[in-house]
Design an enzyme around this catalytic site. Structure first.
Site, PDB file in Angstrom:
ATOM      1  N   HIS A 101       0.833  -1.212   0.000  1.00 38.73           N
ATOM      2  CA  HIS A 101       0.000   0.000   0.000  1.00 38.73           C
ATOM      3  C   HIS A 101       0.859   1.248   0.000  1.00 38.73           C
ATOM      4  CE1 HIS A 101      -3.744   2.125   0.289  1.00 38.73           C
ATOM      5  NE2 HIS A 101      -3.374   2.771   1.379  1.00 38.73           N
ATOM      6  N   HIS A 131       0.810   5.553  -1.332  1.00 37.57           N
ATOM      7  CA  HIS A 131       0.393   6.778  -2.010  1.00 37.57           C
ATOM      8  C   HIS A 131       1.680   7.576  -2.220  1.00 37.57           C
ATOM      9  CE1 HIS A 131      -3.588   5.574  -0.799  1.00 37.57           C
ATOM     10  NE2 HIS A 131      -3.374   5.833   0.475  1.00 37.57           N
ATOM     11  N   GLN A 137       2.583  11.291  -1.213  1.00 34.33           N
ATOM     12  CA  GLN A 137       2.549  11.697   0.189  1.00 34.33           C
ATOM     13  C   GLN A 137       3.918  11.647   0.858  1.00 34.33           C
ATOM     14  OE1 GLN A 137      -0.653   9.696   2.300  1.00 34.33           O
ATOM     15  NE2 GLN A 137      -2.155  10.286   0.760  1.00 34.33           N
ATOM     16  N   ARG A 159      -5.662  15.342   6.774  1.00 36.77           N
ATOM     17  CA  ARG A 159      -6.069  15.326   5.374  1.00 36.77           C
ATOM     18  C   ARG A 159      -5.993  16.714   4.731  1.00 36.77           C
ATOM     19  NH1 ARG A 159     -11.901  13.015   3.395  1.00 36.77           N
ATOM     20  NH2 ARG A 159     -12.566  14.895   4.479  1.00 36.77           N
ATOM     21  N   HIS A 176     -11.530   3.594  -3.769  1.00 38.47           N
ATOM     22  CA  HIS A 176     -10.881   4.299  -2.670  1.00 38.47           C
ATOM     23  C   HIS A 176     -11.421   3.860  -1.320  1.00 38.47           C
ATOM     24  CE1 HIS A 176     -10.249   7.491   0.313  1.00 38.47           C
ATOM     25  NE2 HIS A 176      -9.078   7.638  -0.289  1.00 38.47           N
ATOM     26  N   ARG A 179     -16.751   5.290   1.395  1.00 39.46           N
ATOM     27  CA  ARG A 179     -17.117   6.707   1.444  1.00 39.46           C
ATOM     28  C   ARG A 179     -17.084   7.335   0.051  1.00 39.46           C
ATOM     29  NH1 ARG A 179     -13.028   9.208   3.387  1.00 39.46           N
ATOM     30  NH2 ARG A 179     -11.655   7.500   3.977  1.00 39.46           N
ATOM     31  N   GLU A 225     -10.809   2.378   8.640  1.00 39.89           N
ATOM     32  CA  GLU A 225      -9.558   2.917   9.164  1.00 39.89           C
ATOM     33  C   GLU A 225      -9.789   3.736  10.428  1.00 39.89           C
ATOM     34  OE1 GLU A 225      -5.755   5.726   7.767  1.00 39.89           O
ATOM     35  OE2 GLU A 225      -7.414   5.338   6.369  1.00 39.89           O
ATOM     36  N   HIS A 265      -6.079  -1.413   5.943  1.00 36.95           N
ATOM     37  CA  HIS A 265      -6.274  -1.011   7.337  1.00 36.95           C
ATOM     38  C   HIS A 265      -7.211  -1.974   8.054  1.00 36.95           C
ATOM     39  CE1 HIS A 265      -4.059   2.545   6.330  1.00 36.95           C
ATOM     40  NE2 HIS A 265      -5.012   3.015   5.538  1.00 36.95           N
ATOM     41  N   ASP A 323       2.040   3.221   3.009  1.00 38.03           N
ATOM     42  CA  ASP A 323       0.925   4.158   2.955  1.00 38.03           C
ATOM     43  C   ASP A 323       1.382   5.591   2.742  1.00 38.03           C
ATOM     44  OD1 ASP A 323      -1.538   5.364   3.148  1.00 38.03           O
ATOM     45  OD2 ASP A 323      -2.072   4.522   5.077  1.00 38.03           O
TER      46      ASP A 323
END
Length: 458
Positions: free
Chosen positions: A62, A64, A67, A88, A212, A215, A241, A275, A326
């Site tokens: 995992h 991203h 980031q 966020r 994703h 949500r 998560e 998660h 992550d």
């Protein structure tokens, strides 16, 4: 550094699926896969001799990538009630500042760091698709192409997971402005997968996809994508998560996120539940029975204050786990696996929580689990030092006195619990050396490009 596959490697000690072996000769084919393994062998003059114990490189399930550039920038206290949801906002700020060149530079730096940390493969959960205002690039796959380019520059193995993202919360809530670079409708998302399929295949990468989160997609959108996706690779999703996510899911559907996912979607061994931190006993048992991987990211989960996954019970019930980095506040195998075990100890106020029984090595137990789960989540057909598997190897530094004095599983226990990423000396991916004596052959160029991006973000 070799830019072509070698023919044969010789290691005085190597970790094979059946355990540690001595004087191991490993023959490789022209595609960078393992053709033969001999134990109790003698080294030939033409062999590539390792400078320490040889272990398999695991897959980071995992990531991203973008980031990594913001690591450390969200460590300023806000109201005193800081959480994932306040973190966020810094992530959205970063998204608004980076362009495709920047993303490629960040990913290349990150992937080089992952290699140095003992990962040989990465599953890139890629949701940064468009310009800051949501306008697609001339080539809608532009940002994905930059991820592929970074993998090519560094040589890390790649499972590319374009992400479907359409909403701000359960029930199809309209997205907020910070989410505009992420958004697709199902038709455009499926077109992106069609565009990327031949590119990934030709480059030797695995293509899967991700939703994703519950949500960010409605049930109808999820079913359209699952029914029509033109790829057979892995399927990943963020789930459960944060406790707020659980509360919002209950308000929306009357069910918790993992409960809803297992009830409504065809979750099986292709799936990776990223998660899955907040589980009831029933959810935990059902997830273990499904065959899906629980994708744990201990350093990020600790950084964000998410909570602690119930790994002791989940693994005892036969559940499959793997680890990822992550948000990349850490980038090494050792740090993620150490925190995985330490989180269980802190919760339970006991030591050696993930042992399989008396006398079992914690390092070996969690390393084997992460090797298996990472390979499954990345869509790899085989993992470890076994015939037919890709030759993804880590050489630990045999000149380090802790490693030199260790035997068998003590090697892993010393590395994971006493030493860390600096113990990784050499890393091979698909039969070619990518890290030699702790360095990458493109390191200076990669570092310069990355430094330019950081100056934009400070």
């Amino acid at each position: 550094m070799a830019s072509f596959p070698v023919n044969r490697i010789f290691a005085e000690r190597a970790l094979l699926p059946g355990g540690w072996a001595e004087n191991v000769a490993i023959s490789l084919d022209a595609s960078g896969r393992i053709a033969a393994i001999e134990t109790g062998s003698a080294a030939a003059s033409s062999d590539e001799r390792t400078a320490g114990p040889l272990i398999p490189a695991i897959a980071n399930l995992h990531s991203h990538a973008f980031q990594r550039a913001m690591a450390g920038l969200a460590e300023v206290a806000g109201s005193g009630d800081d959480s994932f949801w306040t973190w966020r906002e810094e992530m959205y700020r970063t998204v608004g500042l980076v362009n495709p060149d920047d993303v490629e530079a960040i990913a290349a730096k990150l992937y080089m760091e992952m290699l140095k940390g003992g990962f040989g493969h990465v599953a890139e959960f890629h949701y940064l698709h468009h310009q800051a205002d949501g306008t697609p690039y001339a080539d809608p796959a532009e940002m994905s192409l930059r991820i592929l380019a970074a993998a090519r520059t560094t040589g890390i193995g790649l499972t590319h997971l374009p992400v479907f993202y359409a909403h701000a919360n359960f029930g199809g809530v309209a997205p907020n402005p910070g989410q505009r670079p992420f958004l697709h409708d199902p038709d455009h998302f499926l077109a992106l997968l069609e565009r990327l399929a031949p590119l990934c295949r030709d480059a030797g990468h695995t293509l899967g996809y991700a939703i994703h989160s519950l949500r960010a997609a409605t049930p109808e959108e999820m079913r359209i994508i699952l029914d029509a996706a033109p790829v057979a690779g892995p399927i990943h999703i963020h789930v459960a998560e944060q406790t707020k996510e659980v509360d919002d899911s209950l308000a929306w559907s009357g069910r918790r996120p993992v409960e809803w996912l297992l009830d409504e979607m065809p979750v099986d061994a292709r799936w990776c539940a990223i998660h899955a931190t907040h589980l009831t006993e029933s959810e935990r048992q059902r997830l273990a029975r499904s065959g899906a991987v629980a994708g744990l990211c201990p350093a990020t989960e600790a950084n964000l204050g998410d909570g602690i996954f119930p790994a002791v019970d989940f693994m005892a019930e036969g559940g499959v786990i793997g680890v990822g980095t992550d948000s990349h506040v850490a980038t090494s195998v050792a740090e993620e696996l150490r925190l995985l075990e330490y989180g269980q100890r802190l919760r339970d106020r006991r030591r050696n929580r993930l042992a399989t029984g008396p006398g079992a090595s914690i390092g070996r137990t969690i390393f084997d689990a992460a090797l298996k789960g990472g390979a499954q989540a990345a869509g790899q057909k085989a993992a470890g030092i076994t015939v037919g598997a890709r030759a993804d190897f880590v050489v630990l530094d045999g000149s380090n006195p802790y490693i030199a004095a260790a035997t068998d599983n003590q090697i892993l226990d010393r590395w994971l619990f006493a030493l860390g990423g600096e113990t990784v000396r050499d890393v091979m991916v698909a039969g070619a050396w990518k890290i030699r004596n702790g360095r990458h052959d493109r390191e200076d160029d990669i570092d310069r490009a990355f430094a330019r991006v950081l100056m934009k973000l400070k």
